[in-house]
Design a protein around this motif. Sequence first.
Motif, short mmCIF file in Angstrom:
data_model
loop_
_atom_site.label_atom_id
_atom_site.label_comp_id
_atom_site.label_asym_id
_atom_site.label_seq_id
_atom_site.Cartn_x
_atom_site.Cartn_y
_atom_site.Cartn_z
N ARG A 4 0.84 -1.21 0.00
CA ARG A 4 0.00 0.00 0.00
C ARG A 4 0.88 1.26 0.00
NH1 ARG A 4 -2.23 3.29 4.11
NH2 ARG A 4 -4.14 4.32 3.42
N THR A 5 1.88 1.28 0.87
CA THR A 5 2.78 2.44 0.94
C THR A 5 3.58 2.58 -0.34
OG1 THR A 5 2.93 2.24 3.34
CG2 THR A 5 4.67 3.49 2.24
N GLY A 33 2.39 6.25 -6.99
CA GLY A 33 1.35 7.13 -7.51
C GLY A 33 1.71 8.60 -7.38
N VAL A 34 2.31 8.96 -6.24
CA VAL A 34 2.73 10.35 -6.03
C VAL A 34 3.81 10.74 -7.04
CG1 VAL A 34 3.96 11.86 -4.41
CG2 VAL A 34 2.05 10.50 -3.61
N TYR A 55 2.26 11.86 3.50
CA TYR A 55 1.01 11.13 3.76
C TYR A 55 1.22 9.63 3.58
CZ TYR A 55 -3.78 9.52 3.54
OH TYR A 55 -4.94 8.84 3.77
N ALA A 56 1.89 9.25 2.47
CA ALA A 56 2.12 7.84 2.20
C ALA A 56 2.96 7.18 3.29
CB ALA A 56 2.80 7.66 0.84
N LEU A 57 3.86 7.95 3.89
CA LEU A 57 4.74 7.40 4.92
C LEU A 57 4.14 7.50 6.32
CD1 LEU A 57 8.12 8.65 3.48
CD2 LEU A 57 7.21 6.32 3.45
N PRO A 68 -2.19 20.30 7.67
CA PRO A 68 -1.78 21.71 7.52
C PRO A 68 -0.26 21.90 7.61
CG PRO A 68 -3.62 21.54 9.06
CD PRO A 68 -3.17 20.14 8.76
N ARG A 69 0.35 21.25 8.60
CA ARG A 69 1.80 21.36 8.75
C ARG A 69 2.53 20.76 7.55
NH1 ARG A 69 4.32 17.36 12.62
NH2 ARG A 69 4.03 16.18 10.72
N ASP A 70 2.12 19.57 7.12
CA ASP A 70 2.78 18.90 6.01
C ASP A 70 2.65 19.71 4.72
OD1 ASP A 70 3.38 16.89 7.77
OD2 ASP A 70 1.80 15.53 7.06
#
Length: 182
Positions: free
Chosen positions: A104-105, A111-112, A138-140, A146-148
């Motif tokens: 999944r990761t 995909g990213v 997000y993937a990790l 907001p921070r990311d």
Amino acid sequence: MTITENRPEPGPPAPGVRGWLRDRSELGVSALLLVVGLLVVVDTLAESGGGTDSDPIGPRTIALVLGGALLLLAALLTIDILRGGRGEAEGGEDVDLEAPMDLRTVGMLAGVLVATAVLIPLLGWPIAGTVLFAGATYALGSRNFPRDLAIAASVSLVTWFVFDGLLGVDLPGGPLMGVFGA
């Protein structure tokens, strides 16, 4: 003390050529280094253009040095492997070597990367880079959106300004090109 003294003893040899190669699987890394080094050197030598009056060395020098270093590393690694050197097994205490791969990761990261490659020509680096960096976090596993997003946008903008504005490497600005005029 030589390098090979700290390495574990190899197990009993497997029969045949396939077994010999399996026992020396690190030769695949040597082959990869050799191929990449040859590609860099051959491509650099095929490029036209060299130094100018203001820069007599030219951009080819760095590429030739890197290609030569890759070839040297390939040769040294091959010699070490053929002399019995073996890579050390992963020994991290926080790594479960028996756990299956997290598909999944890996799929989300792939995909990213694909989305970034598609978005760069359409929206420019600052926006595509933000998608890349925020999507990777997000993937990790990070869920602080907001921070990311703020960090991803900052890193993307800084890299765009440095490469496009300071280093002269043309990165597409997309819609932000008119805003910042870099």
